[in-house]
Design an enzyme around this catalytic site. Sequence first.
Site, PDB file in Angstrom:
ATOM      1  N   GLY A  47     112.955  55.990   7.555  1.00  0.00           N
ATOM      2  CA  GLY A  47     112.682  57.333   8.049  1.00  0.00           C
ATOM      3  C   GLY A  47     111.571  58.039   7.279  1.00  0.00           C
TER       4      GLY A  47
ATOM      5  CD  GLU B 233     106.247  54.975  13.592  1.00  0.00           C
ATOM      6  OE1 GLU B 233     105.857  53.946  14.187  1.00  0.00           O
ATOM      7  OE2 GLU B 233     106.233  55.068  12.364  1.00  0.00           O
TER       8      GLU B 233
ATOM      9  CE  LYS C 233     114.484  46.940  11.036  1.00  0.00           C
ATOM     10  NZ  LYS C 233     113.749  46.354   9.904  1.00  0.00           N
TER      11      LYS C 233
ATOM     12  CG  ASP D  18     113.192  50.125   7.820  1.00  0.00           C
ATOM     13  OD1 ASP D  18     114.151  49.505   8.258  1.00  0.00           O
ATOM     14  OD2 ASP D  18     112.746  49.944   6.669  1.00  0.00           O
TER      15      ASP D  18
HETATM   16  P1  IMP Z   1     110.055  53.660   7.418  1.00  0.00           P
HETATM   17  O1  IMP Z   1     109.053  54.591   6.797  1.00  0.00           O
HETATM   18  O2  IMP Z   1     110.889  52.956   6.401  1.00  0.00           O
HETATM   19  O3  IMP Z   1     110.883  54.310   8.482  1.00  0.00           O
HETATM   20  O4  IMP Z   1     109.237  52.480   8.041  1.00  0.00           O
HETATM   21  C1  IMP Z   1     108.565  52.600   9.174  1.00  0.00           C
HETATM   22  C2  IMP Z   1     107.510  51.539   9.317  1.00  0.00           C
HETATM   23  O5  IMP Z   1     107.838  50.289   8.694  1.00  0.00           O
HETATM   24  C3  IMP Z   1     107.364  51.232  10.779  1.00  0.00           C
HETATM   25  O6  IMP Z   1     106.459  52.113  11.380  1.00  0.00           O
HETATM   26  C4  IMP Z   1     106.890  49.803  10.743  1.00  0.00           C
HETATM   27  O7  IMP Z   1     105.482  49.785  10.659  1.00  0.00           O
HETATM   28  C5  IMP Z   1     107.492  49.206   9.526  1.00  0.00           C
HETATM   29  N1  IMP Z   1     108.707  48.406   9.831  1.00  0.00           N
HETATM   30  C6  IMP Z   1     109.978  48.701   9.502  1.00  0.00           C
HETATM   31  N2  IMP Z   1     110.836  47.768   9.915  1.00  0.00           N
HETATM   32  C7  IMP Z   1     110.089  46.848  10.553  1.00  0.00           C
HETATM   33  C8  IMP Z   1     110.423  45.620  11.248  1.00  0.00           C
HETATM   34  O8  IMP Z   1     111.576  45.175  11.357  1.00  0.00           O
HETATM   35  N3  IMP Z   1     109.373  44.937  11.781  1.00  0.00           N
HETATM   36  C9  IMP Z   1     108.083  45.383  11.707  1.00  0.00           C
HETATM   37  N4  IMP Z   1     107.747  46.523  11.096  1.00  0.00           N
HETATM   38  C10 IMP Z   1     108.733  47.258  10.522  1.00  0.00           C
HETATM   39 MG    MG Z   2     105.079  52.129  12.686  1.00  0.00          MG
END
Ligand code: IMP
Ligand code: MG
Length: 177
Positions: A105, A99, A131, A103
Amino acid sequence: MADTLTTLIGEDLIAERVQELAAEIDRDYAGMGEVVLIGVLKGSFVFLADLARRLETPHRIEFIAVSSYGDRESKDPGAVRLMLDVRHDIGGHHVLIVEDIVDTGHTLAYLVRLLNARRPASLRTCTLLRKPDRTVVDVPIDYLGFDIPDVWVVGYGLDFAERYRTLPRICAMKPPE
Ligand code: IMP
Ligand code: MG
Protein backbone atom coordinates in the site's frame (compact mmCIF):
# COMPACT_ATOMS: atom_id res chain seq x y z
CA MET A 1 15.75 -23.73 -15.28
CA ALA A 2 12.47 -22.06 -16.14
CA ASP A 3 10.08 -20.21 -13.83
CA THR A 4 6.87 -22.03 -12.96
CA LEU A 5 3.76 -20.12 -14.06
CA THR A 6 0.28 -21.10 -12.88
CA THR A 7 -2.78 -19.29 -14.20
CA LEU A 8 -4.55 -17.43 -11.43
CA ILE A 9 -6.96 -15.28 -13.45
CA GLY A 10 -7.70 -16.14 -17.05
CA GLU A 11 -8.28 -13.76 -19.96
CA ASP A 12 -12.07 -14.06 -19.98
CA LEU A 13 -12.40 -13.39 -16.28
CA ILE A 14 -10.12 -10.34 -16.54
CA ALA A 15 -12.12 -8.97 -19.48
CA GLU A 16 -15.40 -9.50 -17.64
CA ARG A 17 -14.15 -7.75 -14.51
CA VAL A 18 -12.63 -4.84 -16.44
CA GLN A 19 -15.99 -4.31 -18.14
CA GLU A 20 -17.73 -4.32 -14.74
CA LEU A 21 -15.27 -1.80 -13.33
CA ALA A 22 -15.75 0.47 -16.34
CA ALA A 23 -19.52 0.33 -15.88
CA GLU A 24 -19.14 1.16 -12.18
CA ILE A 25 -16.89 4.12 -13.00
CA ASP A 26 -19.30 5.34 -15.70
CA ARG A 27 -22.16 5.26 -13.21
CA ASP A 28 -20.21 7.13 -10.54
CA TYR A 29 -18.82 9.81 -12.86
CA ALA A 30 -22.02 10.38 -14.85
CA GLY A 31 -22.55 14.08 -15.47
CA MET A 32 -19.22 15.05 -13.91
CA GLY A 33 -17.43 15.83 -17.16
CA GLU A 34 -13.91 14.74 -17.97
CA VAL A 35 -11.84 12.49 -15.74
CA VAL A 36 -8.06 12.31 -15.86
CA LEU A 37 -6.90 8.69 -15.71
CA ILE A 38 -3.40 8.48 -14.29
CA GLY A 39 -1.75 5.17 -15.02
CA VAL A 40 1.12 4.13 -12.77
CA LEU A 41 3.96 2.91 -14.97
CA LYS A 42 4.89 0.42 -15.95
CA GLY A 43 2.60 -2.25 -14.54
CA SER A 44 -0.74 -0.59 -15.24
CA PHE A 45 -0.31 0.00 -18.96
CA VAL A 46 -2.29 -3.04 -20.12
CA PHE A 47 -5.07 -2.62 -17.57
CA LEU A 48 -5.32 1.11 -18.29
CA ALA A 49 -5.57 0.49 -22.05
CA ASP A 50 -8.38 -2.03 -21.62
CA LEU A 51 -10.24 -0.08 -18.94
CA ALA A 52 -10.06 3.25 -20.79
CA ARG A 53 -11.41 1.70 -23.98
CA ARG A 54 -14.40 0.35 -22.07
CA LEU A 55 -15.24 3.73 -20.51
CA GLU A 56 -17.97 5.96 -21.79
CA THR A 57 -16.96 8.73 -19.40
CA PRO A 58 -14.90 11.34 -21.27
CA HIS A 59 -11.30 10.99 -20.17
CA ARG A 60 -7.69 11.98 -20.65
CA ILE A 61 -4.74 9.70 -20.14
CA GLU A 62 -1.70 10.63 -18.10
CA PHE A 63 1.15 8.54 -16.76
CA ILE A 64 3.20 8.72 -13.62
CA ALA A 65 6.11 6.55 -12.55
CA VAL A 66 7.55 5.84 -9.14
CA SER A 67 10.67 4.02 -8.05
CA SER A 68 10.28 0.33 -8.71
CA TYR A 69 9.27 -2.12 -6.05
CA GLY A 70 10.88 -1.11 -2.75
CA ASP A 71 13.66 -3.09 -1.26
CA ARG A 72 12.10 -5.31 1.39
CA GLU A 73 15.48 -5.50 3.13
CA SER A 74 16.31 -1.79 3.13
CA LYS A 75 16.12 0.49 6.17
CA ASP A 76 13.05 2.19 4.75
CA PRO A 77 11.09 -0.41 2.80
CA GLY A 78 8.21 2.02 2.29
CA ALA A 79 10.31 4.69 0.56
CA VAL A 80 8.78 5.67 -2.75
CA ARG A 81 10.39 8.05 -5.23
CA LEU A 82 8.76 9.95 -8.07
CA MET A 83 10.50 9.10 -11.36
CA LEU A 84 8.14 10.65 -13.90
CA ASP A 85 5.40 13.19 -13.30
CA VAL A 86 2.17 13.88 -15.20
CA ARG A 87 2.40 16.43 -18.04
CA HIS A 88 -0.53 18.64 -17.03
CA ASP A 89 -1.74 20.41 -13.93
CA ILE A 90 -4.50 18.33 -12.32
CA GLY A 91 -5.77 21.15 -10.10
CA GLY A 92 -9.57 21.34 -10.36
CA HIS A 93 -9.81 18.11 -12.41
CA HIS A 94 -11.42 14.82 -11.47
CA VAL A 95 -8.57 12.34 -11.13
CA LEU A 96 -8.60 8.54 -11.05
CA ILE A 97 -5.34 6.73 -10.28
CA VAL A 98 -5.09 3.42 -12.13
CA GLU A 99 -2.75 0.86 -10.54
CA ASP A 100 -1.90 -2.71 -11.40
CA ILE A 101 -1.56 -4.04 -7.86
CA VAL A 102 -1.64 -2.86 -4.27
CA ASP A 103 0.78 -4.88 -2.20
CA THR A 104 1.94 -3.12 1.00
CA GLY A 105 0.00 0.00 0.00
CA HIS A 106 3.02 2.31 0.22
CA THR A 107 3.00 3.26 -3.46
CA LEU A 108 -0.67 4.12 -3.66
CA ALA A 109 -0.59 5.99 -0.33
CA TYR A 110 2.33 8.05 -1.61
CA LEU A 111 0.53 8.86 -4.88
CA VAL A 112 -2.68 9.84 -3.11
CA ARG A 113 -0.73 12.23 -0.86
CA LEU A 114 1.25 13.66 -3.78
CA LEU A 115 -1.75 14.23 -6.04
CA ASN A 116 -4.13 15.44 -3.33
CA ALA A 117 -1.68 18.25 -2.55
CA ARG A 118 -2.37 19.58 -6.07
CA ARG A 119 -6.02 20.17 -5.25
CA PRO A 120 -7.87 18.03 -7.80
CA ALA A 121 -11.68 18.42 -7.87
CA SER A 122 -11.79 14.77 -6.74
CA LEU A 123 -9.30 11.93 -6.39
CA ARG A 124 -10.17 8.24 -6.52
CA THR A 125 -8.20 5.05 -6.85
CA CYS A 126 -8.61 1.97 -9.00
CA THR A 127 -6.47 -1.13 -8.85
CA LEU A 128 -6.84 -4.38 -10.72
CA LEU A 129 -5.31 -6.47 -7.93
CA ARG A 130 -4.76 -6.30 -4.19
CA LYS A 131 -2.93 -8.60 -1.80
CA PRO A 132 -4.86 -8.05 1.44
CA ASP A 133 -2.49 -10.27 3.45
CA ARG A 134 0.40 -7.88 2.77
CA THR A 135 -1.24 -4.54 3.45
CA VAL A 136 0.67 -2.35 5.90
CA VAL A 137 -0.63 1.06 4.85
CA ASP A 138 -4.37 1.50 4.75
CA VAL A 139 -5.24 3.33 1.58
CA PRO A 140 -8.78 3.70 0.27
CA ILE A 141 -9.43 1.74 -2.93
CA ASP A 142 -12.53 2.92 -4.76
CA TYR A 143 -12.46 0.35 -7.57
CA LEU A 144 -10.95 -3.08 -7.05
CA GLY A 145 -10.67 -5.88 -9.60
CA PHE A 146 -9.58 -8.88 -7.54
CA ASP A 147 -8.15 -9.76 -4.16
CA ILE A 148 -5.38 -12.33 -4.54
CA PRO A 149 -3.25 -14.37 -2.11
CA ASP A 150 0.31 -13.43 -1.19
CA VAL A 151 2.02 -14.82 -4.27
CA TRP A 152 4.15 -13.10 -6.92
CA VAL A 153 2.03 -12.53 -9.99
CA VAL A 154 3.01 -11.73 -13.57
CA GLY A 155 1.23 -10.99 -16.82
CA TYR A 156 -1.34 -8.41 -17.94
CA GLY A 157 1.26 -5.68 -17.36
CA LEU A 158 2.92 -7.15 -14.29
CA ASP A 159 6.49 -8.34 -14.48
CA PHE A 160 9.24 -10.29 -12.85
CA ALA A 161 12.54 -8.57 -13.74
CA GLU A 162 10.77 -7.00 -16.77
CA ARG A 163 9.59 -10.35 -18.08
CA TYR A 164 6.06 -11.63 -18.68
CA ARG A 165 4.36 -8.20 -18.92
CA THR A 166 2.55 -9.11 -22.13
CA LEU A 167 1.16 -12.46 -21.07
CA PRO A 168 -2.60 -12.08 -21.61
CA ARG A 169 -3.51 -13.72 -18.28
CA ILE A 170 -2.42 -13.29 -14.68
CA CYS A 171 -0.18 -16.06 -13.41
CA ALA A 172 1.35 -16.92 -10.07
CA MET A 173 5.10 -17.29 -10.56
CA LYS A 174 7.63 -19.41 -8.77
CA PRO A 175 11.29 -18.94 -9.68
CA PRO A 176 13.36 -22.13 -10.09
CA GLU A 177 14.44 -23.60 -6.75
P1 IMP B 1 3.30 -1.55 -2.74
O1 IMP B 1 3.88 -0.16 -2.68
O2 IMP B 1 3.96 -2.49 -1.79
O3 IMP B 1 1.81 -1.56 -2.62
O4 IMP B 1 3.72 -2.14 -4.13
C1 IMP B 1 3.13 -1.78 -5.26
C2 IMP B 1 3.98 -2.10 -6.46
O5 IMP B 1 4.82 -3.25 -6.30
C3 IMP B 1 3.06 -2.42 -7.60
O6 IMP B 1 2.68 -1.25 -8.27
C4 IMP B 1 3.92 -3.34 -8.43
O7 IMP B 1 4.68 -2.57 -9.33
C5 IMP B 1 4.80 -4.05 -7.47
N1 IMP B 1 4.30 -5.41 -7.14
C6 IMP B 1 3.81 -5.83 -5.96
N2 IMP B 1 3.46 -7.11 -5.99
C7 IMP B 1 3.72 -7.53 -7.24
C8 IMP B 1 3.54 -8.80 -7.91
O8 IMP B 1 3.07 -9.81 -7.37
N3 IMP B 1 3.93 -8.84 -9.21
C9 IMP B 1 4.43 -7.76 -9.87
N4 IMP B 1 4.59 -6.57 -9.29
C10 IMP B 1 4.24 -6.44 -7.99
MG1 MG C 1 2.35 -0.61 -10.03
